[in-house]
Design a protein around this motif. Sequence first.
Motif, mmCIF file in Angstrom:
data_model
loop_
_atom_site.group_PDB
_atom_site.id
_atom_site.type_symbol
_atom_site.label_atom_id
_atom_site.label_comp_id
_atom_site.label_asym_id
_atom_site.label_seq_id
_atom_site.Cartn_x
_atom_site.Cartn_y
_atom_site.Cartn_z
ATOM 1 N N ALA B 563 40.841 9.453 40.390
ATOM 2 C CA ALA B 563 40.171 9.123 41.658
ATOM 3 C C ALA B 563 39.249 10.260 42.086
ATOM 4 C CB ALA B 563 41.219 8.841 42.738
ATOM 5 N N GLU B 564 39.711 11.501 41.935
ATOM 6 C CA GLU B 564 38.867 12.647 42.302
ATOM 7 C C GLU B 564 37.598 12.668 41.448
ATOM 8 O OE1 GLU B 564 39.009 14.872 44.744
ATOM 9 O OE2 GLU B 564 41.016 14.426 45.512
ATOM 10 N N LEU B 565 37.782 12.407 40.160
ATOM 11 C CA LEU B 565 36.624 12.419 39.250
ATOM 12 C C LEU B 565 35.636 11.319 39.621
ATOM 13 C CD1 LEU B 565 38.339 13.149 35.820
ATOM 14 C CD2 LEU B 565 37.114 14.740 37.321
ATOM 15 N N ILE B 566 36.155 10.144 39.910
ATOM 16 C CA ILE B 566 35.281 9.021 40.292
ATOM 17 C C ILE B 566 34.497 9.396 41.546
ATOM 18 C CG2 ILE B 566 35.274 6.659 41.199
ATOM 19 C CD1 ILE B 566 37.772 6.141 39.400
ATOM 20 N N ALA B 567 35.215 9.939 42.539
ATOM 21 C CA ALA B 567 34.559 10.264 43.810
ATOM 22 C C ALA B 567 33.419 11.261 43.615
ATOM 23 C CB ALA B 567 35.591 10.818 44.794
ATOM 24 N N ARG B 568 33.599 12.178 42.669
ATOM 25 C CA ARG B 568 32.575 13.200 42.453
ATOM 26 C C ARG B 568 31.391 12.664 41.645
ATOM 27 N NH1 ARG B 568 34.372 16.516 45.151
ATOM 28 N NH2 ARG B 568 36.377 17.576 45.199
#
Lengths: 614, 614
Positions: B563-568
């Motif tokens: 999720a963190e990677l997607i958000a970035r």
Amino acid sequence: MPVVTVQPEGVRIKVPHGSDLLTVLRNVGVNVESVCGGRGVCKKCIVEVVSGSISEPSSAETGIDFSQGIRLACQTKVLGDTVVKVPQASRQTKGKILEKGVAAGFDFSPAVKLVNVRLEPPSLKDQRSDMERLLESVEVASIDSLLLKRLPSRLRELGWELEAIIRDDEVLDVRPRSNRDLYGVAVDVGTTTVVVYLVSLKNGRIVSVKSDYNGQIVHGDDVISRITYAVKGYDNLKILQNKIVETVNRLVRAALDDAGCASSDVYEAIFSGNTVMLSLLYGAEVSAIASAPYVPPFRSSLCFKAREIGLETNSSAVACTLPVVSGYVGGDVVADIMVSGMHRRDENSMLIDLGTNGEVVLKSRGLMLAASTAAGPAIEGAGLSNGMRGMEGAIESVSIDVETYDVYFKTIGGKDPRGICGSGVVDSIAWMLISGILDQRGRIVDLGIPRIVKTNDAKAFTLAVNSDGRRICVTQSDVRVFQLAKAAVFSACLLLLKKAGLAPRDLSKIYIAGAFGNYVDPRSAMVVGMIPEFPLEKIVQIGNGSGHGAVMSLLSKKARGEAELIARKIKVVDLNTVREFQSEFIDSTLFPHRRREMFPKVIDAIGRRMPLLG
Amino acid sequence: MPVVTVQPEGVRIKVPHGSDLLTVLRNVGVNVESVCGGRGVCKKCIVEVVSGSISEPSSAETGIDFSQGIRLACQTKVLGDTVVKVPQASRQTKGKILEKGVAAGFDFSPAVKLVNVRLEPPSLKDQRSDMERLLESVEVASIDSLLLKRLPSRLRELGWELEAIIRDDEVLDVRPRSNRDLYGVAVDVGTTTVVVYLVSLKNGRIVSVKSDYNGQIVHGDDVISRITYAVKGYDNLKILQNKIVETVNRLVRAALDDAGCASSDVYEAIFSGNTVMLSLLYGAEVSAIASAPYVPPFRSSLCFKAREIGLETNSSAVACTLPVVSGYVGGDVVADIMVSGMHRRDENSMLIDLGTNGEVVLKSRGLMLAASTAAGPAIEGAGLSNGMRGMEGAIESVSIDVETYDVYFKTIGGKDPRGICGSGVVDSIAWMLISGILDQRGRIVDLGIPRIVKTNDAKAFTLAVNSDGRRICVTQSDVRVFQLAKAAVFSACLLLLKKAGLAPRDLSKIYIAGAFGNYVDPRSAMVVGMIPEFPLEKIVQIGNGSGHGAVMSLLSKKARGEAELIARKIKVVDLNTVREFQSEFIDSTLFPHRRREMFPKVIDAIGRRMPLLG
Ligand code: FES
Ligand code: FES
């Protein structure tokens, strides 16, 4: 005019022929102790005349061994050029140890620091969140939750130019750029007395110190009675926590008023104190500390938000406890050791923390042993007929004219006497012994002098009558309470030495600490048999090591790390499990001790009705 | 008796000669959609007859292209052995995507886990603190502060044998050893609707789902009005926070009651939602989100103690928000993407989240573009004359007999109709277009039939009259509101495609998400021109991606990292800055669109007064 050179300072001053050394030294700013006002009675003004032309010894100096140049400054007149050395023990050196301690072992590296920041304002090309924008700019990982919640308006009000207050890996605050200082508070939470130091985190200066009784005192004098109270009712733990927090908040407010600072500029609070006090401050259950195996709820330093316990600091400030060693050897002892530096020196040494709980630490080669002993509050001036905390009007030092039984005393602030504080009690009892008012068993002798009065069939010795006509006395029962306290401390010293196979002569140093440890006269402490007989020049008074250790931790991250290491290294000796403790304790209640051979100089001095001189 | 084989299941069943396929399929547990109850009107029961002997097409099937074996199940009678394939689009598959999503991409690795512990009781030889004893045994670094405070009595009550509940590097709780489960809650905080999933952290099962309106609705329908309210008064932010927390607490309580669990067994809460909702939940200022450059207070996932915001979970539970992308592309979109898995597949695809805020994500090669659009609450059934949330009694699907204008509908729970929910609105408007009740500009045509009534000079089409005699209508103004909503979504789709230089035919898949995204009929959504015309079999409905993504995060630490990677990774396109947005939006308000060539099949179907069939 003759020239006087003062050592070790090297100060030189021309003085009129016939000036007394006490006055000369005070004129150059060397504050030599004096209780009797230069009458030759108190023997506190000892100096060493290295060379020069001086007056012959006065009658007050009878019994002094002059071979080493020892003289009473008040009795010595300058007749020609003179070199005089003023030993540490004769100086009023309150609070001096601290700066030395910090300077000696630690870098200046507070956990809380200030960084100037200019942020790039957000744009459609750069829509990073306010939090990211700030954290990436200061290269810090996290942000206080209260600050985060209002960060959007704060950053915009500041116009993206600001000072960020950072602690370790967390941004605590943002504020306008200015020269405003930022502060920390170091708190010594004693069972009886709480001391708050307000410290600049920019330059390390202590800007104000305030102290007061611990508000928990209404629920008992010692840690055992506090624990008993805490476990008795559901809300009692919370009540005790609130009391100590109230006390701390009151002192912090007073210190801030004093220095003209705002509570919002206080970003960190470090708490030192015994294990029970630190546990109650945090609000943790203390029940398990009370009975064997005396297990504390936590041992390492705990850091948490100051707001969690209701501290009136900046709302994002962090509070930390110093690490503790065991249920009865607390963060105060760790702080003492850190301030003394004994753990870093390759020599045998002993540390004695005088307080409601007396703690003794013995360092012998790689080993550090510690023991705690319930001395009771007498040592801090509480629980005695006329006892009081070390505040204005407290009799802090005493001497007695062995011929006339006149009493000379000094009060804190030079005020009308209101009571006797800890160091005054030790002095009083020492001088009562020297002047024969007390015998070896602690009985007040009926000398038929007006100062010895009888109340309720028990005798009392009158130190002073104040302006209201109230007598300030040491009563027979005060002496009894004191005997138990000093016996507790001394037997702890002795049993640790025994455990390590050492005698006092094997020690290179004895450190004396405690809320009033900077003020007690070690000579008096030896005369009463509270600490071992030991060369005066090897006794180092570190003052309130607990508070000073907290200040150190506030100012140096290295100190924090060292505190953890110290806490882990110490082995605790439970005196109750040492077979000979009980008999040793009873022997130690005598003045100075049942085994008189341990105190040859004290016995000699008492025999000659003289104080200890070196 | 003939044998029917159902694909892809491979199920075989003997059926009486002449049985209709709709009944046959339902008898083997394949729940084929039907609104008209088998009257051949709704065209929801489409199946593909692969081989076999079946009845001739009925008159209701006129216009269907039989070349690919397409038939209406309700109109098709089995005359001999038959093989029939039931496409995904004809199945009632609510909530099925979730388990697949978790199974497909993620390991089962909840952050919260349970460890059985047997501690060595303390002794004089082992005086470690209670905290150290526990932490060293479970090899974890920290402990919740509330737990620490009562740890001494807890450990002793448990007799040193216990289950420790651990989250990442923190012990949250200790409790007696047992088979008791432990739970997390995943919460989708929608602007209009809040959904709570109660999930077992032992086996990953969703044990209860509860939903309700967001209690903030009294302060405005959309995020803009919430922001406006929040900045208007000092306490308003707190009021909004309390409202959403109250809603969540009520739903958590209902879910716990439902499953027979205690709130003290809930150890983690994960929140998904748009940026404004997550900010309000945390209590952070939302002012900066409202105006360009639309900056959110925070972007990464925040984790904090659930008690800080007053959640009624275990007192030591942790709450986390999903990471957000920007002020208008929130954690709900990140969750959608995660559930769809589109970020992991090497193909062009689009995701459309239908809700009060419509969000569109376009993945093209390595690029992920996202845009947000204020569709308004009409899409969730709110803000219309007879709109309602998707709950019992809501009309959820509709079809209209193009000859008689009879309306067939289904309500949730089969109850007496009380209103129309989002999917019902889309169906109604699609069928009003097909049956000629609505024209391309969105005007209700005066057909002179009793179902079309006039109220206050405006026309309305009657879907149903309920048992209280109340008419449930789609009014002219409802249609206008809906036109704005669907135009917002469609123009966002189109502009993102344009930005990437793609046309709908370049996409491999379209994912449809949203609180009601699992229930909306994609054929109807195409007919009204809310989503691009696209092959039905390439449309994947992922349901409440926001809520399901939160469940995934609860169950898999890997999902959190992803999720963190997607958000970035996502680049946000601000539609307001795209020059052609305004004109494209206006073109999109027409049914299906001003540029009819983009919807050839829809135009053809409407021309033939038929729904889209594939
Ligand atoms: S001042 Fe010299 S003896 Fe008191
Ligand atoms: S059920 Fe077959 S068309 Fe409605």
